[in-house]
Design an enzyme around this catalytic site. Sequence first.
Site, PDB file in Angstrom:
ATOM      1  N   ARG A 137       0.828  -1.206   0.000  1.00 19.31           N
ATOM      2  CA  ARG A 137       0.000   0.000   0.000  1.00 19.31           C
ATOM      3  C   ARG A 137       0.865   1.260   0.000  1.00 19.31           C
ATOM      4  O   ARG A 137       0.345   2.359  -0.126  1.00 19.31           O
ATOM      5  CB  ARG A 137      -0.831   0.049   1.292  1.00 19.31           C
ATOM      6  CG  ARG A 137      -2.156  -0.684   1.280  1.00 19.31           C
ATOM      7  CD  ARG A 137      -3.286   0.208   1.039  1.00 19.31           C
ATOM      8  NE  ARG A 137      -4.582   0.070   1.668  1.00 19.31           N
ATOM      9  CZ  ARG A 137      -5.352  -0.980   1.808  1.00 19.31           C
ATOM     10  NH1 ARG A 137      -4.948  -2.166   1.510  1.00 19.31           N
ATOM     11  NH2 ARG A 137      -6.556  -0.860   2.289  1.00 19.31           N
ATOM     12  N   ARG A 140     -23.553   1.750  -2.858  1.00 17.08           N
ATOM     13  CA  ARG A 140     -24.354   0.665  -3.429  1.00 17.08           C
ATOM     14  C   ARG A 140     -24.009  -0.665  -2.748  1.00 17.08           C
ATOM     15  O   ARG A 140     -24.862  -1.457  -2.403  1.00 17.08           O
ATOM     16  CB  ARG A 140     -24.099   0.576  -4.949  1.00 17.08           C
ATOM     17  CG  ARG A 140     -25.269  -0.041  -5.687  1.00 17.08           C
ATOM     18  CD  ARG A 140     -25.018  -0.175  -7.188  1.00 17.08           C
ATOM     19  NE  ARG A 140     -24.305   0.938  -7.769  1.00 17.08           N
ATOM     20  CZ  ARG A 140     -23.261   0.815  -8.599  1.00 17.08           C
ATOM     21  NH1 ARG A 140     -22.816  -0.368  -8.941  1.00 17.08           N
ATOM     22  NH2 ARG A 140     -22.665   1.880  -9.091  1.00 17.08           N
ATOM     23  N   ARG A 189     -18.924  -3.667   6.731  1.00 10.89           N
ATOM     24  CA  ARG A 189     -17.626  -3.421   7.339  1.00 10.89           C
ATOM     25  C   ARG A 189     -17.619  -2.115   8.119  1.00 10.89           C
ATOM     26  O   ARG A 189     -18.242  -1.140   7.710  1.00 10.89           O
ATOM     27  CB  ARG A 189     -16.560  -3.338   6.236  1.00 10.89           C
ATOM     28  CG  ARG A 189     -16.128  -4.683   5.719  1.00 10.89           C
ATOM     29  CD  ARG A 189     -15.314  -4.569   4.466  1.00 10.89           C
ATOM     30  NE  ARG A 189     -14.281  -3.528   4.508  1.00 10.89           N
ATOM     31  CZ  ARG A 189     -13.337  -3.389   3.590  1.00 10.89           C
ATOM     32  NH1 ARG A 189     -13.297  -4.225   2.572  1.00 10.89           N
ATOM     33  NH2 ARG A 189     -12.448  -2.435   3.673  1.00 10.89           N
ATOM     34  N   ARG A 222      -9.924   6.646   3.370  1.00 10.71           N
ATOM     35  CA  ARG A 222      -9.201   5.563   2.678  1.00 10.71           C
ATOM     36  C   ARG A 222      -8.791   6.014   1.272  1.00 10.71           C
ATOM     37  O   ARG A 222      -7.697   5.697   0.796  1.00 10.71           O
ATOM     38  CB  ARG A 222     -10.076   4.302   2.600  1.00 10.71           C
ATOM     39  CG  ARG A 222     -10.151   3.566   3.938  1.00 10.71           C
ATOM     40  CD  ARG A 222     -11.367   2.671   4.024  1.00 10.71           C
ATOM     41  NE  ARG A 222     -11.369   1.588   3.063  1.00 10.71           N
ATOM     42  CZ  ARG A 222     -12.471   0.968   2.625  1.00 10.71           C
ATOM     43  NH1 ARG A 222     -13.667   1.336   3.061  1.00 10.71           N
ATOM     44  NH2 ARG A 222     -12.377  -0.014   1.784  1.00 10.71           N
TER      45      ARG A 222
HETATM   46  P1  AMP Z   1      -8.893  -3.233   2.699  1.00  6.38           P
HETATM   47  O1  AMP Z   1      -9.819  -4.378   2.992  1.00  6.38           O
HETATM   48  O2  AMP Z   1      -7.777  -3.631   1.765  1.00  6.38           O
HETATM   49  O3  AMP Z   1      -9.605  -1.998   2.249  1.00  6.38           O
HETATM   50  O4  AMP Z   1      -8.161  -2.862   4.080  1.00  6.38           O
HETATM   51  C1  AMP Z   1      -8.915  -2.429   5.187  1.00  6.38           C
HETATM   52  C2  AMP Z   1      -8.003  -1.715   6.160  1.00  6.38           C
HETATM   53  O5  AMP Z   1      -6.959  -2.606   6.607  1.00  6.38           O
HETATM   54  C3  AMP Z   1      -7.255  -0.520   5.586  1.00  6.38           C
HETATM   55  O6  AMP Z   1      -8.031   0.662   5.616  1.00  6.38           O
HETATM   56  C4  AMP Z   1      -6.056  -0.445   6.520  1.00  6.38           C
HETATM   57  O7  AMP Z   1      -6.409   0.101   7.768  1.00  6.38           O
HETATM   58  C5  AMP Z   1      -5.728  -1.906   6.745  1.00  6.38           C
HETATM   59  N1  AMP Z   1      -4.781  -2.419   5.738  1.00  6.38           N
HETATM   60  C6  AMP Z   1      -5.008  -3.378   4.802  1.00  6.38           C
HETATM   61  N2  AMP Z   1      -3.916  -3.608   4.049  1.00  6.38           N
HETATM   62  C7  AMP Z   1      -2.963  -2.752   4.511  1.00  6.38           C
HETATM   63  C8  AMP Z   1      -1.615  -2.479   4.138  1.00  6.38           C
HETATM   64  N3  AMP Z   1      -1.024  -3.125   3.112  1.00  6.38           N
HETATM   65  N4  AMP Z   1      -0.942  -1.539   4.853  1.00  6.38           N
HETATM   66  C9  AMP Z   1      -1.519  -0.890   5.867  1.00  6.38           C
HETATM   67  N5  AMP Z   1      -2.784  -1.070   6.255  1.00  6.38           N
HETATM   68  C10 AMP Z   1      -3.509  -2.004   5.604  1.00  6.38           C
END
Ligand code: AMP
Length: 198
Positions: free
Chosen positions: A88, A126, A139, A150
């Site tokens: 990320r 949606r 979530r 995000r």
């Molecule tokens: P996601 O399901 O990929 O949108 O991730 C949900 C949340 O998990 C993100 O908003 C971050 O808080 C954390 N997260 C997931 N992947 C990462 C990553 N590679 N680095 C840092 N935080 C992460």
Amino acid sequence: MRLILLGPPGAGKGTQAQRLVDRHGIPQLSTGDMLRAAVKAGTEVGKRAKEVMDAGQLVSDEIVNQIVSDRIDEPDAAKGFILDGYPRTVPQAEALTRILAGKGQELDAVIELKVDESALLKRMERRVAETLASGGQVRADDNPESFKKRLNEYREKTAPLSAYYAGTGQLKTVDGMADIDVVTAEIEQIVAAAADKM
Ligand code: AMP
């Protein structure tokens, strides 16, 4: 086949990753899913990550690099994997290059889903409405405020990964606004070309 899917929240990475799993029999390694599982299980990592995640901010590189390194060592990832939501940040990408090199591995392709950001908030709303209508659980970070955070985190920290992987010659770009099946077909072409080079 070792792949990364890049793209902002709501770009369809999860859907496309699932299709790659079904077609190629390699696991989808989603750091978001792994972290949510850790939160649910109440592990030490989960406790450290929960608040940061609920606020839509990024968990520390140290935590995610370690989870990914450990997960790649699992037997089901021996033939390859699709990383979803990781790396990320550019430091995470650099760490991943080192982690893979240490295991004698490298990435075959980095696929970026390009999307129109103004459409993303609508997609998220949606998705929440559909989940609620089907009796599912939404979530904690699927609300407009966290979503915008995000998206900002993506713009600031993750978007520079395109340049990083363009520099390594591994970046392939797909129009993520196209019909889901069209996106899948384009991804399959990229994967086939990468497989030819393996
Ligand atoms: P996601 O399901 O990929 O949108 O991730 C949900 C949340 O998990 C993100 O908003 C971050 O808080 C954390 N997260 C997931 N992947 C990462 C990553 N590679 N680095 C840092 N935080 C992460």
